[in-house]
Design an enzyme around this catalytic site. Structure first.
Site, short mmCIF file in Angstrom:
data_model
loop_
_atom_site.label_atom_id
_atom_site.label_comp_id
_atom_site.label_asym_id
_atom_site.label_seq_id
_atom_site.Cartn_x
_atom_site.Cartn_y
_atom_site.Cartn_z
N SER A 1 -9.78 -3.21 -0.71
CA SER A 1 -8.47 -2.69 -0.04
C SER A 1 -9.12 -1.06 0.34
CB SER A 1 -7.27 -2.42 -1.12
OG SER A 1 -7.44 -1.59 -2.09
N CYS A 2 -8.09 -0.47 1.01
CA CYS A 2 -8.63 1.00 1.44
C CYS A 2 -7.32 1.51 1.67
CB CYS A 2 -9.39 0.93 2.72
SG CYS A 2 -9.04 -0.14 4.07
N GLY A 3 -7.28 2.39 3.10
CA GLY A 3 -6.06 3.01 3.31
C GLY A 3 -5.16 2.01 4.44
N GLY B 1 -6.63 -1.06 5.77
CA GLY B 1 -7.23 -2.35 5.86
C GLY B 1 -8.50 -2.28 6.79
N TRP C 1 -3.46 0.74 0.99
CA TRP C 1 -2.82 1.77 0.43
C TRP C 1 -1.55 2.35 1.05
CZ3 TRP C 1 -2.21 2.73 -4.50
CH2 TRP C 1 -1.72 3.68 -5.20
#
Length: 383
Positions: free
Chosen positions: A338-340, A342, A367
């Site tokens: 995951s990240c901010g 995608g 996120w």
């Protein structure tokens, strides 16, 4: 209706076409016209070749780096392995005119960077490249940015770009390896394995001395607009044009919020977050308003730049392996990234793909979805 950016681009293109040859001969004049259309700060283009591409592509030797996997006897995409996620700029330069190769410019930037990917594409892109709008080819039923569209919408958009299942795709971006990894993942989610990221992207292409072109006389902007319109029609229940790309959805490659929540307890997958350590620890604010700081409980952090070297190319397998092992990630156990929003999570998936983990799911909402939901648990270094 096409997106606002694409609508302005169409207007700009028609304006350029209506100019006399003498008034449109200068790229500098064209770039000034783009500035007035897009309302952005003046854009200073790199020098662009006045002709199309590759003076003599057949004479270029294919200098294989660790990221190239083509046979020297055959330059067709048929010789590439789907197990290797990137190709070198030398390989693409030697194969740019092959009929089974199509190139996508998938540049996208964070809002605070104040860069316009479509404008930059118009001024300079790899010859023949199509523009893939990361924000435009997305789910229109959510407020989350550039989420994965439905199968029908993706098929309609990709078909509008003129892409078919038989095509081998090379996708790049303007930073090296950034948003191109997201589009690589999107195509794989919809069953298309014949796609590779250009190692080092447009910066490495230019650093190698290869030509670029402008799109003042190209129909690529029209195709990008048609792709955006096709998606909107699908979500409105309207008929779209002929479909040339058939999807084969791979649900194991994309995770939802509920799957991430369930994984906190069951821990079937190691959760790796690609954001910066400061954001992961909750000591730095999120770039988007209304989103809590912190991380998903039980997840670990490997910032996406650790997958790349100084020239923004993917690290060799042995170095990638060390990066994951240093953070306690076992390559023998499933991983979800995951990240901010995608995007950079897909860079982690790209690195893991090189290590043989070819079925790594990405949490699409990432996120931005998790941190904005008041009912999801959040961990931080302050706990």
């Amino acid at each position: 209706m096409a997106s606002g950016v694409l609508s302005r681009a169409l207007f700009a293109r028609r304006g350029i076409q209506s100019l006399s040859p003498s008034s449109s001969s200068s790229l500098f004049q064209q770039s000034r016209f783009y500035t007035s259309i897009f309302g952005k700060a003046p854009f200073r283009p790199w020098p662009v070749s006045s002709h199309l591409v590759n003076k003599n592509p057949g004479s270029v030797s294919c200098n294989m780096s660790s990221s190239a996997v083509a046979s020297q006897d055959s330059f067709s995409v048929q010789s590439l392995s789907a197990n290797e996620p990137v190709v070198s700029v030398d390989w693409l330069h030697a194969n740019l005119r092959e009929p089974d190769v199509k190139v996508l410019d998938a540049s996208w930037y964070m809002p605070d960077e104040k860069r316009n990917p479509l404008q930059e594409y118009q001024v300079a892109h790899i010859p023949g490249a199509l523009f893939f709008d990361v924000d435009g080819v997305s789910d229109r039923t959510t407020n989350l940015p550039h989420m994965l569209p439905s199968e029908e919408a993706f098929a309609a958009a990709v078909s509008a770009l003129g892409i078919e299942n038989k095509d081998g795709l090379v996708v790049y971006d303007g930073k090296g390896i950034f948003s191109a990894a997201r589009v690589w993942w999107m195509f794989r989610v919809f069953g298309h394995q014949r796609i590779w990221v250009l190692d080092g992207g447009l910066p490495r292409w230019r650093a190698s001395g290869f030509d670029v072109e402008s799109s003042a006389s190209s129909d690529a902007i029209l195709k990008a607009s048609a792709a955006s319109e096709a998606i909107e029609k699908v979500y409105k229940g309207q008929r779209v044009g002929p479909i040339t790309f058939e999807t084969f959805f791979q649900p194991h490659l994309v995770w939802s919020l509920e799957q991430v929540r369930k994984n906190i307890d069951e821990q079937t997958h190691q959760h790796v977050d690609a954001r910066s350590k400061a954001r992961f620890d909750g000591v730095a604010p999120e770039p988007r308003k209304g989103i809590r700081s912190g991380s998903v409980p039980g997840s670990k952090c490997i910032p996406f730049p650790q997958m790349l070297d100084g020239s923004q190319t993917l690290l060799p397998a042995d170095e990638l392996k060390k990066k994951f092992e240093q953070e306690g990630i076992s390559l023998d156990t499933p991983v979800v990234t995951s990240c901010g929003t995608g995007v950079t999570a897909c860079i982690l998936a790209l690195g893991l793909h090189r290590l043989g983990k070819t079925n790594v799911p990405v949490y699409d909402g990432s996120w931005t979805e998790w941190g904005a939901n008041p009912d999801t648990p959040v961990a931080s270094s302050k706990d």
